[in-house]
Design a protein around this motif. Structure first.
Motif, PDB file in Angstrom:
ATOM      1  N   ALA A  63       0.846  -1.203   0.000  1.00  0.00           N
ATOM      2  CA  ALA A  63       0.000   0.000   0.000  1.00  0.00           C
ATOM      3  C   ALA A  63       0.879   1.249   0.000  1.00  0.00           C
ATOM      4  O   ALA A  63       1.847   1.334   0.760  1.00  0.00           O
ATOM      5  CB  ALA A  63      -0.913  -0.011   1.214  1.00  0.00           C
ATOM      6  N   PHE A  64       0.545   2.193  -0.889  1.00  0.00           N
ATOM      7  CA  PHE A  64       1.349   3.413  -0.996  1.00  0.00           C
ATOM      8  C   PHE A  64       0.929   4.488  -0.001  1.00  0.00           C
ATOM      9  O   PHE A  64       1.658   5.434   0.236  1.00  0.00           O
ATOM     10  CB  PHE A  64       1.275   3.973  -2.417  1.00  0.00           C
ATOM     11  CG  PHE A  64       2.155   3.228  -3.402  1.00  0.00           C
ATOM     12  CD1 PHE A  64       3.098   2.315  -2.981  1.00  0.00           C
ATOM     13  CD2 PHE A  64       2.035   3.453  -4.765  1.00  0.00           C
ATOM     14  CE1 PHE A  64       3.905   1.630  -3.877  1.00  0.00           C
ATOM     15  CE2 PHE A  64       2.839   2.782  -5.679  1.00  0.00           C
ATOM     16  CZ  PHE A  64       3.772   1.869  -5.235  1.00  0.00           C
TER      17      PHE A  64
ATOM     18  N   SER B 257      -3.244  -3.134  -6.787  1.00  0.00           N
ATOM     19  CA  SER B 257      -3.154  -2.107  -5.746  1.00  0.00           C
ATOM     20  C   SER B 257      -3.969  -2.562  -4.553  1.00  0.00           C
ATOM     21  O   SER B 257      -5.142  -2.914  -4.677  1.00  0.00           O
ATOM     22  CB  SER B 257      -3.707  -0.768  -6.242  1.00  0.00           C
ATOM     23  OG  SER B 257      -3.982   0.084  -5.137  1.00  0.00           O
ATOM     24  N   CYS B 258      -3.327  -2.549  -3.380  1.00  0.00           N
ATOM     25  CA  CYS B 258      -4.053  -2.896  -2.159  1.00  0.00           C
ATOM     26  C   CYS B 258      -4.318  -1.655  -1.313  1.00  0.00           C
ATOM     27  O   CYS B 258      -4.723  -1.760  -0.156  1.00  0.00           O
ATOM     28  CB  CYS B 258      -3.277  -3.932  -1.346  1.00  0.00           C
ATOM     29  SG  CYS B 258      -1.658  -3.353  -0.799  1.00  0.00           S
ATOM     30  N   THR B 259      -4.087  -0.458  -1.896  1.00  0.00           N
ATOM     31  CA  THR B 259      -4.348   0.787  -1.170  1.00  0.00           C
ATOM     32  C   THR B 259      -5.848   1.005  -1.079  1.00  0.00           C
ATOM     33  O   THR B 259      -6.510   1.269  -2.090  1.00  0.00           O
ATOM     34  CB  THR B 259      -3.678   1.985  -1.869  1.00  0.00           C
ATOM     35  OG1 THR B 259      -2.266   1.737  -1.970  1.00  0.00           O
ATOM     36  CG2 THR B 259      -3.889   3.269  -1.084  1.00  0.00           C
TER      37      THR B 259
ATOM     38  N   PRO C  43     -11.496   1.477  -7.113  1.00  0.00           N
ATOM     39  CA  PRO C  43     -11.291   0.818  -8.409  1.00  0.00           C
ATOM     40  C   PRO C  43     -11.274   1.775  -9.597  1.00  0.00           C
ATOM     41  O   PRO C  43     -10.415   1.657 -10.478  1.00  0.00           O
ATOM     42  CB  PRO C  43     -12.470  -0.161  -8.487  1.00  0.00           C
ATOM     43  CG  PRO C  43     -12.762  -0.501  -7.062  1.00  0.00           C
ATOM     44  CD  PRO C  43     -12.521   0.762  -6.306  1.00  0.00           C
ATOM     45  N   SER C  44     -12.201   2.728  -9.640  1.00  0.00           N
ATOM     46  CA  SER C  44     -12.236   3.643 -10.789  1.00  0.00           C
ATOM     47  C   SER C  44     -10.996   4.533 -10.824  1.00  0.00           C
ATOM     48  O   SER C  44     -10.435   4.810 -11.889  1.00  0.00           O
ATOM     49  CB  SER C  44     -13.510   4.499 -10.761  1.00  0.00           C
ATOM     50  OG  SER C  44     -13.553   5.287  -9.588  1.00  0.00           O
ATOM     51  N   MET C  45     -10.538   4.965  -9.648  1.00  0.00           N
ATOM     52  CA  MET C  45      -9.324   5.786  -9.562  1.00  0.00           C
ATOM     53  C   MET C  45      -8.107   4.997 -10.031  1.00  0.00           C
ATOM     54  O   MET C  45      -7.231   5.512 -10.728  1.00  0.00           O
ATOM     55  CB  MET C  45      -9.141   6.236  -8.101  1.00  0.00           C
ATOM     56  CG  MET C  45      -8.245   7.446  -7.907  1.00  0.00           C
ATOM     57  SD  MET C  45      -8.018   7.807  -6.137  1.00  0.00           S
ATOM     58  CE  MET C  45      -9.678   8.243  -5.633  1.00  0.00           C
ATOM     59  N   PHE C  46      -8.054   3.717  -9.645  1.00  0.00           N
ATOM     60  CA  PHE C  46      -6.946   2.856 -10.048  1.00  0.00           C
ATOM     61  C   PHE C  46      -6.918   2.689 -11.574  1.00  0.00           C
ATOM     62  O   PHE C  46      -5.876   2.839 -12.205  1.00  0.00           O
ATOM     63  CB  PHE C  46      -7.079   1.497  -9.355  1.00  0.00           C
ATOM     64  CG  PHE C  46      -6.018   0.500  -9.745  1.00  0.00           C
ATOM     65  CD1 PHE C  46      -4.693   0.697  -9.395  1.00  0.00           C
ATOM     66  CD2 PHE C  46      -6.349  -0.645 -10.466  1.00  0.00           C
ATOM     67  CE1 PHE C  46      -3.707  -0.223  -9.754  1.00  0.00           C
ATOM     68  CE2 PHE C  46      -5.382  -1.569 -10.823  1.00  0.00           C
ATOM     69  CZ  PHE C  46      -4.059  -1.351 -10.469  1.00  0.00           C
TER      70      PHE C  46
ATOM     71  N   TYR D  49     -10.984  -3.519  -1.351  1.00  0.00           N
ATOM     72  CA  TYR D  49      -9.711  -2.809  -1.223  1.00  0.00           C
ATOM     73  C   TYR D  49      -8.685  -3.232  -2.273  1.00  0.00           C
ATOM     74  O   TYR D  49      -7.852  -2.441  -2.712  1.00  0.00           O
ATOM     75  CB  TYR D  49      -9.129  -2.976   0.192  1.00  0.00           C
ATOM     76  CG  TYR D  49      -8.598  -4.362   0.470  1.00  0.00           C
ATOM     77  CD1 TYR D  49      -7.237  -4.639   0.329  1.00  0.00           C
ATOM     78  CD2 TYR D  49      -9.439  -5.398   0.859  1.00  0.00           C
ATOM     79  CE1 TYR D  49      -6.749  -5.911   0.571  1.00  0.00           C
ATOM     80  CE2 TYR D  49      -8.959  -6.660   1.100  1.00  0.00           C
ATOM     81  CZ  TYR D  49      -7.619  -6.921   0.951  1.00  0.00           C
ATOM     82  OH  TYR D  49      -7.139  -8.181   1.171  1.00  0.00           O
ATOM     83  N   LEU D  50      -8.732  -4.493  -2.718  1.00  0.00           N
ATOM     84  CA  LEU D  50      -7.710  -4.966  -3.655  1.00  0.00           C
ATOM     85  C   LEU D  50      -8.211  -4.826  -5.096  1.00  0.00           C
ATOM     86  O   LEU D  50      -9.330  -5.220  -5.410  1.00  0.00           O
ATOM     87  CB  LEU D  50      -7.363  -6.422  -3.363  1.00  0.00           C
ATOM     88  CG  LEU D  50      -6.229  -7.028  -4.200  1.00  0.00           C
ATOM     89  CD1 LEU D  50      -4.897  -6.365  -3.901  1.00  0.00           C
ATOM     90  CD2 LEU D  50      -6.119  -8.527  -3.955  1.00  0.00           C
ATOM     91  N   LYS D  51      -7.358  -4.253  -5.938  1.00  0.00           N
ATOM     92  CA  LYS D  51      -7.638  -4.148  -7.375  1.00  0.00           C
ATOM     93  C   LYS D  51      -6.579  -4.943  -8.104  1.00  0.00           C
ATOM     94  O   LYS D  51      -5.389  -4.777  -7.826  1.00  0.00           O
ATOM     95  CB  LYS D  51      -7.596  -2.694  -7.854  1.00  0.00           C
ATOM     96  CG  LYS D  51      -8.762  -1.823  -7.425  1.00  0.00           C
ATOM     97  CD  LYS D  51      -8.756  -1.375  -5.991  1.00  0.00           C
ATOM     98  CE  LYS D  51      -7.518  -0.613  -5.588  1.00  0.00           C
ATOM     99  NZ  LYS D  51      -7.528  -0.225  -4.156  1.00  0.00           N
TER     100      LYS D  51
END
Length: 390
Positions: A297-298, A333-335, A340-343, A381-383
């Motif tokens: 996670a960032f 991404s687990c941040t 999801p849409s942002m990722f 949370y996970l993508k």
């Protein structure tokens, strides 16, 4: 029992199923407020909302455990919830290793329980649930007769609840370095020293998703941690696999995992800064057939979301540039705060900057033993995304 009344004008979030009641959503409280106690929550005009535990020290004043007024919170309550969660996992086929309790998604806020074969790892991240730890341990012993139970409560979020960070045995001591089976492979799990609860179960379904794209491929995995994706790639027929991680300890475990599966000649690992290495190899125009990016996670705070997005864009842009035409990018991404849409937007921006065209192969979330409730955002949370890059 102490009664907590919500303000008249609040969002419908709590009424439509979210278990968190923030302090600024409460109008008045009748009765004593003792941190960790069970309280009843009502609307401003006295309609029962739910029953849960309270902690005035936390921004989340109350976490609801039940919406059934006739349900008592006692030892039997936790036994029933654990049995219900186990029955659900078994129906989905998660019998050996699984996230047995996924907090809010299993109506057990702030509780995580991971099952590694006959061993269990517990996290109680709020005072109210920590109080019931003995009852939870008793229920685990009764339902599973486990070989060992360990608590990994070395998480900073506990301090916001007035709890100390700690870890240790909740059963008779046992060897905490164990081996689990996953998708036909074996992996070392370090319950005491590994990240989180010792192993990332949430990617176990996604690791199978690379099965066909890695056959005969030269594969790069950045942020490889203990090499689980790398070993899957080798197992599924990759020609060569190179895993990068900044942690020497993680890389040593990755090498041991490769050896455990007879993949040491295919899977190689280097302890380096993945950001720097990706940048350098982009300049050198090094190429791979498949690039896998599974970073930690960032950010865990809203203030740093933009910084996290910049980081995701950077590594994905580099990853795309390292691919041969028609190669595959596997990225995750687990941040929690990057939805999801942002990722997906971030990946799209990276593709535009890299002048690449993407074709989506699959877009998934965490494994099914980490269930998602649509009205509770933090359960998604996970993508996990696979794209072909042209």
């Amino acid at each position: 029992m102490t009664k907590v009344f919500l303000k008249k004008k609040i969002a419908n979030r709590v009424l439509t199923g979210h278990p968190w009641v923030f302090g600024n959503e409460v109008g008045q409280i009748e009765g004593e407020v003792n941190a960790g106690d069970i309280v009843d929550v009502f609307t401003h005009n006295g309609i029962f909302v739910g029953r849960g535990y309270i902690n005035p020290q936390s921004q989340i004043l109350v976490r609801l455990l039940t919406r059934d007024r006739n349900e008592t919170i006692d030892e039997g309550f936790f036994h029933n919830r654990l049995r219900k969660a186990w029955e659900y996992r078994k129906k989905l086929g998660y019998v050996e290793n699984c996230r047995l309790i996924f907090g809010e998604a299993d109506e057990m806020p702030a509780l995580i329980i991971d099952k590694f074969n006959d061993y269990f790892v517990i996290q109680t991240m709020a005072l109210g649930i920590d109080r019931w730890k003995p009852a939870i341990v008793d229920a685990l012993n009764d339902i599973f007769k486990p070989k060992g139970i360990y608590e990994r409560n070395d998480v900073p979020v506990r301090e916001l609840e007035g709890l100390e960070q700690k870890k240790g045995f909740l059963s008779e001591p046992f060897d905490t370095n164990i081996i689990i089976n996953e998708n036909g492979l074996k992996f070392h799990v370090d319950i005491v020293g590994g990240q989180k609860t010792g192993y990332f179960l949430d990617q176990q379904d996604n690791r199978r998703a690379i099965q066909h794209i890695v056959k005969g491929a030269d594969v790069l995995e950045a942020f490889c941690y203990t090499g689980t994706f790398s070993c899957h790639a080798g197992h599924y027929g990759a020609k060569s696999v190179l895993g990068l991680d900044i942690s020497e300890h993680a890389v040593n475990t990755a090498r041991r995992n490769a050896e455990l599966n007879g993949l040491q000649d295919i899977c190689k690992f280097q302890a380096v800064n993945a950001f720097d290495q990706l940048k350098q190899w982009t300049r050198e125009e090094r190429k791979f057939d498949v690039v896998i990016l599974d970073p930690p996670a960032f950010t865990k705070s809203r203030e740093n979301i933009q910084k996290a997005i910049t980081g995701y864009k950077e590594i994905n842009l580099r990853g795309m540039k390292l691919l041969k035409p028609g190669g595959f990018l596997v990225t995750a991404s687990c941040t929690n705060l990057v939805d999801p849409s942002m990722f997906l937007e971030t990946i799209d921006m990276a593709a535009k900057d890299a002048r690449k065209k993407l074709r989506q192969v699959t877009f998934q979330t965490q494994a099914q033993d980490h269930p998602i409730l649509w009205n509770i955002e933090n359960t998604t949370y996970l993508k996990f995304l696979i794209v072909e890059v042209q």
